[in-house]
Every structure is written in C-alpha cells, then in structure tokens.
Scaffold this motif. Structure first.
Motif, PDB file in Angstrom:
ATOM      1  N   VAL A   5       0.889  -1.202  -0.128  1.00 58.28           N
ATOM      2  CA  VAL A   5      -0.057   0.115  -0.202  1.00 58.28           C
ATOM      3  C   VAL A   5       0.801   1.125   0.052  1.00 58.28           C
ATOM      4  O   VAL A   5       2.003   1.496   0.821  1.00 58.28           O
ATOM      5  CB  VAL A   5      -0.852   0.061   1.459  1.00 58.28           C
ATOM      6  N   THR A   6       0.685   2.102  -0.826  1.00 62.26           N
ATOM      7  CA  THR A   6       1.460   3.408  -0.962  1.00 62.26           C
ATOM      8  C   THR A   6       0.703   4.616  -0.751  1.00 62.26           C
ATOM      9  O   THR A   6      -0.503   4.574  -1.029  1.00 62.26           O
ATOM     10  CB  THR A   6       2.150   3.636  -2.477  1.00 62.26           C
ATOM     11  N   GLN A   7       1.257   5.459   0.177  1.00 61.08           N
ATOM     12  CA  GLN A   7       0.469   6.633   0.597  1.00 61.08           C
ATOM     13  C   GLN A   7       1.471   7.694   0.131  1.00 61.08           C
ATOM     14  O   GLN A   7       2.548   7.814  -0.046  1.00 61.08           O
ATOM     15  CB  GLN A   7       0.390   6.602   2.026  1.00 61.08           C
ATOM     16  N   SER A   8       0.729   9.100  -0.340  1.00 56.62           N
ATOM     17  CA  SER A   8       1.207  10.279  -0.467  1.00 56.62           C
ATOM     18  C   SER A   8       0.609  11.323   0.034  1.00 56.62           C
ATOM     19  O   SER A   8      -0.634  11.345  -0.043  1.00 56.62           O
ATOM     20  CB  SER A   8       1.898  10.319  -1.978  1.00 56.62           C
ATOM     21  N   PRO A   9       1.083  12.470   0.311  1.00 59.86           N
ATOM     22  CA  PRO A   9       2.439  12.733   0.466  1.00 59.86           C
ATOM     23  C   PRO A   9       2.910  12.028   1.730  1.00 59.86           C
ATOM     24  O   PRO A   9       2.207  11.735   2.720  1.00 59.86           O
ATOM     25  CB  PRO A   9       2.684  14.222   0.674  1.00 59.86           C
ATOM     26  N   THR A  10       4.114  11.898   2.312  1.00 62.60           N
ATOM     27  CA  THR A  10       4.776  11.242   3.371  1.00 62.60           C
ATOM     28  C   THR A  10       4.418  12.354   4.539  1.00 62.60           C
ATOM     29  O   THR A  10       4.136  12.076   5.627  1.00 62.60           O
ATOM     30  CB  THR A  10       6.090  11.066   3.279  1.00 62.60           C
ATOM     31  N   HIS A  11       4.976  13.673   4.378  1.00 62.04           N
ATOM     32  CA  HIS A  11       4.415  14.607   5.165  1.00 62.04           C
ATOM     33  C   HIS A  11       3.660  15.908   4.344  1.00 62.04           C
ATOM     34  O   HIS A  11       3.861  16.043   3.431  1.00 62.04           O
ATOM     35  CB  HIS A  11       5.954  15.100   5.862  1.00 62.04           C
ATOM     36  N   LEU A  12       2.906  16.585   5.203  1.00 58.83           N
ATOM     37  CA  LEU A  12       2.284  17.392   4.613  1.00 58.83           C
ATOM     38  C   LEU A  12       1.866  18.542   5.770  1.00 58.83           C
ATOM     39  O   LEU A  12       1.591  18.244   6.824  1.00 58.83           O
ATOM     40  CB  LEU A  12       0.892  17.000   4.157  1.00 58.83           C
ATOM     41  N   ILE A  13       2.299  19.968   5.508  1.00 58.61           N
ATOM     42  CA  ILE A  13       2.230  20.872   6.415  1.00 58.61           C
ATOM     43  C   ILE A  13       1.047  21.920   6.045  1.00 58.61           C
ATOM     44  O   ILE A  13       1.290  22.424   4.929  1.00 58.61           O
ATOM     45  CB  ILE A  13       3.550  21.533   6.935  1.00 58.61           C
ATOM     46  N   LYS A  14       0.056  22.166   6.775  1.00 61.19           N
ATOM     47  CA  LYS A  14      -0.966  23.108   6.344  1.00 61.19           C
ATOM     48  C   LYS A  14      -1.181  24.073   7.464  1.00 61.19           C
ATOM     49  O   LYS A  14      -0.570  24.104   8.505  1.00 61.19           O
ATOM     50  CB  LYS A  14      -2.098  22.418   6.118  1.00 61.19           C
ATOM     51  N   THR A  15      -1.969  25.097   7.102  1.00 62.15           N
ATOM     52  CA  THR A  15      -2.430  26.011   8.193  1.00 62.15           C
ATOM     53  C   THR A  15      -3.830  25.796   8.484  1.00 62.15           C
ATOM     54  O   THR A  15      -4.724  25.368   7.770  1.00 62.15           O
ATOM     55  CB  THR A  15      -2.012  27.439   8.002  1.00 62.15           C
ATOM     56  N   ARG A  16      -4.507  26.302   9.660  1.00 67.80           N
ATOM     57  CA  ARG A  16      -5.819  26.244   9.979  1.00 67.80           C
ATOM     58  C   ARG A  16      -6.724  26.918   8.955  1.00 67.80           C
ATOM     59  O   ARG A  16      -6.494  27.967   8.323  1.00 67.80           O
ATOM     60  CB  ARG A  16      -6.054  26.961  11.234  1.00 67.80           C
ATOM     61  N   GLY A  17      -7.700  26.221   8.771  1.00 75.09           N
ATOM     62  CA  GLY A  17      -8.555  26.534   7.654  1.00 75.09           C
ATOM     63  C   GLY A  17      -8.416  25.929   6.329  1.00 75.09           C
ATOM     64  O   GLY A  17      -9.401  26.170   5.529  1.00 75.09           O
TER      65      GLY A  17
END
Lengths: 113, 115
Positions: free
Chosen positions: B4-16
């Motif tokens: 099973v492959t997932q992307s992205p490995t890491h994700l940074i977002k802001t509120r909203g």
C-alpha cells in the motif's frame, strides 16, 4: 458493543526474557481478533489472527496468542525477546461485515540489552 | 509486489486550509480503509470504501470526506483544517469486504501537521 482493552500502556523486558502483552475484549458474539505491530515511523503489520479455529494462534517472529473465551482474553506472548521486537503492539477486534476494526490503545514494548 | 502506498509522506498546512491525502491499495484489493492515529488517541476508524462506494464511516465530522476511484485508489480530503487534525493518517487495503478472516495491509502513513 465491541471493545478491546490493552492492560499495559508500556512493557519493558530484557533481551532473552519472555514477553507478555495483555489484551481483553468484549463482544456480543464470537469475535475475530488480531495483533498488529507498528515499528517507529512505519505502518502496521499483522502479527497473527484468531478467527474461531485453533485457540492457540502462532504468528510471525515467534509470537503467539491464546484465545480464552472464559476470560475474554487474547494475550500475546513470546518466549524470548529480541531487540528488534521493540515496537508498539495493538490488539484489535473486528466487526463482521462492517469494515471496521476496533483498536486497543496500544502497548509500547521496550527491550533492554 | 508493491504494498500500500501513500502520498505525501508529510504535509504541513495552516488552520482553515484543505488537505488531500492519497492511497494506492495492493493490486487486486478492492477495499480501502482510512484511519487516524493522533497522539494520545490511538487509531480511530475514519472511512471504508469498497468497489467505489463509501461503506462505513467513523465518528468524524463531515469535513472529513473521501472517495475511491475506478482503479480502487482512494483520496481522503480534510476541509477547514483544525489544529487537532494533526495526526498520522493510515490507509489500509484488503481483499473484499469481510474482515473475519482477512487482514488489513497498511501503508506507512501520511503525517499531517496543522499550524
């Protein structure tokens, strides 16, 4: 309702000594039970599963678990711990046909040299 | 055989903001499951897709949604991100619907951080 309780949040053993990770479940009917392992920064891997066949289930890496209906338990054991066994272990019960696994809170296993 | 492959490995977002996470199941698997692993909360069931349809969902607000494509890959969308959405999102797949005798194969997860 189905639920699963892992009785220890953290277990520490020395290398070469036995491992016991405890799990109790509640279910209104015969459950399917699983143990999964999660190494740091990795996904979960199935260790073993009970699906109403033999009550003593053997899994990978020398682990085994015994289903005890009278005690509603499914404890995970291993005769001799190895450093590579250090990980988080999850006891899991499944809803039939519901696509839903109920995970315990996890037990972190530490293995000391 | 690929897992099973997932992307992205890491994700940074802001509120909203909105986040989209993707998952490709093992070849031949038709069911895809999403779980949230938040610190101190364990693994919580989010969604189950099979044959392109949502079959079950956990106790999460509607801003958590997803879909499964004809090739059985899946997408998880989280709208109006909140700080508490920060977690490891795990995708898993299985052959068919029943979990009685089958097992779930998990990806390594997508770590979402909401600032």
């Amino acid at each position: 309702a189905q639920s699963v309780t892992q009785l220890d949040s953290h277990v520490s053993v020395s290398e070469g000594t036995p491992v016991l990770l405890r799990c109790n479940y509640s279910s209104s009917y015969s459950p399917s039970l699983f143990w999964y392992v999660q190494h740091p920064n990795k996904g979960l891997q199935l260790l073993l599963k009970y699906t109403s066949a033999a009550t003593l289930v053997k899994g990978i890496n020398g682990f085994e678990a015994e289903f005890k209906k009278s005690e509603t338990s499914f404890h995970l054991t291993k005769p001799s711990a190895h450093m590579s066994d250090a990980a988080e272990y999850f006891c899991v019960v499944s809803y039939r046909q519901g696509g839903k696994l109920i995970f315990g809170q996890g037990t972190e296993l530490s293995v000391k040299p | 055989e690929a897992g099973v492959t997932q992307s992205p490995t890491h994700l940074i977002k802001t509120r909203g903001q909105q986040a989209t996470l993707r998952c490709s199941p093992i070849s031949g698997h038709t069911s895809v499951y999403w779980y949230q692993q938040a610190l101190g909360l364990g693994l919580q069931f989010l969604l189950w897709y099979d044959e392109g349809e949502e079959r079950n969902r956990g106790n999460f607000p509607p801003r958590f949604s997803g879909r499964q494509f004809p090739n059985y890959s899946s997408e998880l969308n989280v709208n109006a991100l909140e700080l508490e959405d920060s977690a490891l999102y795990l995708c898993a797949s299985s052959i068919g619907r029943t979990l009685n005798t089958g097992e779930l194969f998990f990806g390594e997860g997508s770590r979402l951080t909401v600032l």
